[in-house]
Structure formats: structure tokens, C-alpha cells
Design an enzyme around this catalytic site. Structure first.
Site, PDB file in Angstrom:
ATOM      1  N   LYS A   1       0.859  -1.186   0.000  1.00 28.18           N
ATOM      2  CA  LYS A   1       0.000   0.000   0.000  1.00 28.18           C
ATOM      3  C   LYS A   1       0.888   1.227   0.000  1.00 28.18           C
ATOM      4  CE  LYS A   1      -4.021   1.979   0.399  1.00 28.18           C
ATOM      5  NZ  LYS A   1      -3.656   2.638  -0.883  1.00 28.18           N
TER       6      LYS A   1
ATOM      7  N   LYS B   1       5.488   2.046  -3.016  1.00 30.74           N
ATOM      8  CA  LYS B   1       5.327   3.373  -3.621  1.00 30.74           C
ATOM      9  C   LYS B   1       5.580   3.227  -5.109  1.00 30.74           C
ATOM     10  CE  LYS B   1       4.449   7.676  -2.367  1.00 30.74           C
ATOM     11  NZ  LYS B   1       3.697   8.233  -1.237  1.00 30.74           N
TER      12      LYS B   1
ATOM     13  N   GLY C   1      -2.952   8.172  -4.300  1.00 34.02           N
ATOM     14  CA  GLY C   1      -2.335   9.365  -4.890  1.00 34.02           C
ATOM     15  C   GLY C   1      -1.105   9.819  -4.119  1.00 34.02           C
ATOM     16  N   ASP C   2      -0.410  10.795  -4.672  1.00 36.91           N
ATOM     17  CA  ASP C   2       0.703  11.486  -4.021  1.00 36.91           C
ATOM     18  C   ASP C   2       0.912  12.746  -4.857  1.00 36.91           C
ATOM     19  OD1 ASP C   2       2.981  11.048  -1.876  1.00 36.91           O
ATOM     20  OD2 ASP C   2       4.061  11.730  -3.634  1.00 36.91           O
TER      21      ASP C   2
ATOM     22  N   SER D   1      -7.014   5.618   3.815  1.00 34.73           N
ATOM     23  CA  SER D   1      -7.064   4.711   2.663  1.00 34.73           C
ATOM     24  C   SER D   1      -7.450   3.306   3.122  1.00 34.73           C
ATOM     25  CB  SER D   1      -5.710   4.654   1.965  1.00 34.73           C
ATOM     26  OG  SER D   1      -5.555   5.719   1.055  1.00 34.73           O
TER      27      SER D   1
END
Ligand code: NAP
Length: 448
Positions: A93, A129, A168-169, A380
Site C-alpha cells: 500500500k 510506492k 495518490g501522491d 485509505s
């Protein structure tokens, strides 16, 4: 740099040797390893089982080509990444970042941090990531869609609600996640809501997810201040960035009685001694997607400082919420000198190692990203819970869960720091508490 236990030095050297040129990853690994000396002393079996060496090596790293066509019909080639770092406590995640600076070292540092952050939330989520060196700035909606579709056409085979769940990021928000979810659904012929988080509320998303990281880091700040018998009431706050994390940090700071006097983007900062007008900021940044200077064009009492250093402004609270290494040792020293008493990190690794040292030595309340910004990924996980049960919770219910999670993270980090002889040091507390949860699971799962 602070001292590292002599048993850990060779492990760090090996990380550097095996990951050449990945400075941000070395930095993130060093910071964690510097905290782990007392853990090895207390749990020698973790050393024998080489848990630290294993945790520093990603379980899987994926790099792929992302070809797409721009509005002029020209072919563009980007690079896509997904680093699936650790799945001992749950499916991978972690977010996806679209920014021209993205490379393997950046993705690895973010994935590494994510392992411990996710563990701190107490939820069953592993660390990962991903992202791309694609620059969404100035691109049309159609270009963004074509890029997202091409990116997902390769990435989808590695995802799944029980395998790997991105979010998202930087550069990836609701619009991008929508295009990626649409393409995943089309390729797989499955409405697998739990495969991505940060979705829109009409198609499987959770209320409070857009607000969660900023709200969470402000809740964490509130806990740090409470532990010092203080509060946010009347405090002057500086928040860097003006993206997702910054905007909802500002919103929660106002709700808790603080005043945000400045925020920024990569072009410079805006300063408004009467307090940043949040509705105007949202209109400029979220709706019209313009540069932050546009705020000043519409609010004349504010000031825009092109490429200025936002950390030169006197404030009582600093909340770095833009990007890594944006706050240096010099900045930290000036902040402390000018009366800053608390720092809560919304961005990932925003403070350089020298800056962290200044904050820790000064004795101010310093909440490192792993703990302070964990509210985003925790929410999340709440989105995944709602997807699994085909349920949708109210805003109040979800925000209450988030607030409770942040209180617990603060407590865990504080108690762990004390247990390992570093009272008040949230860096040590977060690193050890996050590490121990994952390490114990890795021991239980055997040599895999
Ligand atoms: P975002 O919505 O894309 O906003 C990023 C903001 O930071 C923008 O104002 C951007 O300015 C600025 N920025 C980015 N790179 C910069 C650079 N190199 N120099 C100066 N300013 C820069 O992204 P976000 O989701 O808010 O993420 C911000 C930080 O929070 C990142 O460190 C991210 O990893 C971390 N984080 C995010 C979440 C989440 O849920 N979104 C969760 C945990 C941690 P420009 O528009 O000018 O580039």
C-alpha cells in the site's frame, strides 16, 4: 549525522553499495537504522534472522516504459515505477507520484518510509510506492487521461485488492485516480473497488480521504501540543505547499483555532498576516489549477515572494507539506530562533538530517512524517474496509476514526520513545514502533 550502532554500520554500507546514486533512499534508510541499535540489543534474534537486512531490500521492483501521445500527436516516452517493499503485515500500500524528479531512488525512499508508517497506523497494510517522471503541469485533461491509461495498462497486472493497492501522491489526485481506475476496470472486467484508494465518493471512494493527510498531521500536532499542556489556539502557522496535503492542513488548523499566515508552491510563497483565505486558495489551486501568485492578484493585501524561502517567516508552528528535503539545517535553526515551538510534517522526509538534528536538540515538539502524516494512508485503509463491506460511512464517523487513529499513533510513538530511553524523541519512537510491528510479523512468516 548522529551515531549508528556498530552492528548496523555494515548493513547501511551494504544499502549504499547495492543502491548506488539513490541518495534519498540512503537518507531514509540511515535515519531508521540510527534508531535501531537498542532494538537489536533487546531482541538479538532479529539480528540472527537478518530482519534489518531483509527489510532494506524491496520484495519486488518494477520499472516499465509508458508511451503516450500528446495533443499535437507527438509520441512521448515516460518511465513508470512500482517498488513493492514489504508485505509482512498486509498487501502493498502506498501512493503514486507523477513529477519530473521521480526516479528509482525517490520511489524507494518513499516505499521504505511507507513500511513503517503503515505499521504505525495499526492497520493491515504493507509498504510500497510508485509513480512516473511524467510532468502533469500544463497538460490538458485529455493528455492526462492518455498518460494514465498507458501507465495502468502496464501496472494493472501487478495490482489487486489483496496484492497491491496504490493511491495518490504529488501530481496524482482524484482526476488521475479516476482515469487509472477506469482503465483497470476496463482491462480486468472487474469492478474491484479495493484496488485503488483516493477514489471519488460516487465510485467507491471514502469521505474524508482527500482531507485525511492534512487533517491527520494537524491532529498529530494537536496531540504533541496537548502533551506539553499547550494548544493550537491563537498560534501563527506556516504551511509549505498548496496541494492536497497543504490545503487540508490549513483547513484543520483554522478549525482548531490557529492562523495560517503563509503557504507556497514551487514558484514562491504567499504571505497574508490576516490569515490565508482558504476558499480563495482552493479556487486558485484545486479548481483552476493555477500558480499560487494568482492568489495575490485576487487578494491585494497578501504578498507573493517569488522563489522566496517560506521558512524565513517567524511563526510558532511549521508544517512542511510540499516535498522532501525542503527544510534545511539553516532553516530549522532560524525557525527555532524566531520562536517556533512545534513542527508537524505533512510531506514525506521534508526536513534534511541536519534540520532534524536541530529540531531534536532544541527540544521543540517535532513530529516526523512517518507518524504525523500517517492519517492519509490510514484513511485509505478505512476506504478499503468500506469497499470490502460495500458500505459508505458518514463524514463524521470517518473523521472520528481518523482522529482516534492519530491519537493512538501519538501515544504509541511517545511510549515507545520512552521505553527505549529517548523520552520526547518522536523520531526514535516512530522508527522503533513501526519497525517492531513489521519485524515480528516477518519472524512469524518465516524466511520468505
Ligand atoms: P500535490 O497535491 O501534488 O501538492 C504538492 C505541493 O508541493 C504543490 O504545492 C507543489 O507545488 C509543491 N511541490 C512539489 N514539489 C516541489 C518542489 N520540488 N519544490 C517546491 N514545491 C514543490 O501533492 P500532495 O499530495 O499534497 O503531497 C505533498 C507531500 O505530502 C509529498 O511529500 C507527499 O509525499 C506527502 N504525502 C501525501 C499524502 C497524500 O495523501 N496525498 C500522504 C502522505 C504524504 P507545484 O504545484 O508548484 O509543484
Amino acid at each position: 549525522m548522529t551515531h549508528m550502532d556498530e552492528k548496523l554500520e555494515p548493513i547501511y554500507d551494504e544499502v549504499v553499495r547495492r543502491n548506488p546514486g539513490e541518495g534519498e533512499f540512503h537518507q531514509a534508510a540511515r535515519e531508521v537504522l540510527e534508531s535501531l541499535g537498542p532494538v537489536l540489543a533487546k531482541y538479538p534474534e532479529l539480528g540472527r534472522k537478518k530482519i534489518i537486512e531483509r527489510i532494506c531490500e524491496p520484495e519486488r521492483q518494477i520499472i516499465f516504459r509508458v508511451p503516450w501521445q500528446d495533443d499535437r500527436g507527438e509520441v512521448q516516452i515516460q518511465r513508470g515505477f512500482r517498488v513493492e517493499f514489504n508485505s509482512a503485515i498486509g498487501p502493498y500500500k502506498g501512493g503514486l507520484r507523477f513529477h519530473p524528479s521521480v526516479n528509482l531512488g525517490i520511489v524507494k525512499f518513499l516505499g521504505f518510509e511507507q513500511i513503517f508508517k503503515n505499521a504505525l497506523t495499526g492497520m493491515p497494510i504493507g509498504g510500497a510506492k510508485g509513480g512516473s517522471d511524467f510532468d502533469p503541469k500544463g497538460r490538458s485533461d485529455d493528455e492526462i487521461m492518455r498518460f494514465c491509461q498507458s501507465f495502468m495498462t502496464e501496472l494493472y497486472r501487478h495490482l489487486g485488492e489483496h496484492t497491491d493497492v496504490p493511491a495518490g501522491d504529488i501530481g496524482v489526485g482524484g482526476r488521475e485516480l479516476g482515469f487509472m481506475f477506469g482503465q483497470y476496470k476496463r482491462i480486468t472486467n472487474r469492478y474491484e473497488s479495493g484496488v485503488l484508494t483516493g477514489k471519488g465518493v460516487d465510485w467507491g471512494g471514502s469521505l474524508v480521504r482527500p482531507e485525511a493527510t492534512g487533517y491527520g498531521s494537524t491532529f498529530f500536532l494537536q496531540q504533541m501540543l496537548k502533551a506539553r499542556k499547550d494548544s493550537l489556539e491563537g498560534k501563527q502557522v506556516v504551511v509549505s505547499g498548496s496541494g492536497n496535503v497543504a490545503i487540508y492542513t490549513i483547513e484543520k488548523v483554522y478549525q482548531l483555532g490557529g492562523k495560517v499566515i503563509a503557504c507556497s508552491d514551487s514558484s514562491g510563497y504567499i504571505y497574508d498576516e490576516h490569515g490565508i483565505d482558504l476558499e480563495l486558495l482552493k479556487q486558485v489551486k484545486e479548481v483552476e489549477r493555477l500558480r499560487v501568485s494568482e492568489y495575490v492578484a485576487r487578494q491585494r493585501r497578501a504578498r507573493f515572494v517569488a522563489h522566496g524561502n517560506i521558512w524565513s517567516l517567524p511563526c510558532q508552528v511549521a508544517m512542511p507539506s510540499a516535498t522532501q528535503n525542503e527544510l534545511t539545517g539553516k532553516d530549522a535553526a532560524l525557525l527555532v530562533k524566531q520562536g517556533c515551538i512545534a513542527v508537524s510534517e505533512g510531506a514525506n522526509m521534508p526536513t534534511t538530517p541536519e534540520g532534524v538534528r536541530v529540531f531534536l536538540e532544541s527540544g521543540i515538539a517535532y513530529g516526523p512524517a512517518k507518524a504525523a502524516n500517517a492519517g492519509g494512508v490510514a484513511t485509505s485503509a478505512l476506504e478499503m474496509q468500506q469497499n470490502a463491506s460495500r458500505d459508505a460511512w458518514t463524514f463524521e464517523q470517518t473523521e472520528a476514526r481518523l482522529a482516534d487513529i492519530m491519537v493512538r499513533i501519538h501515544q504509541l510513538v511517545q511510549e515507545t520513545a520512552e521505553e527505549f530511553g529517548a523520552k520526547g524523541n518522536y523520531v526514535v519512537g516512530a522508527n522503533i514502533a513501526g519497525f517492531l510491528r513489521v519485524a515480528k510479523a516477518m519472524v512469524a512468516l518465516g524466511l520468505i
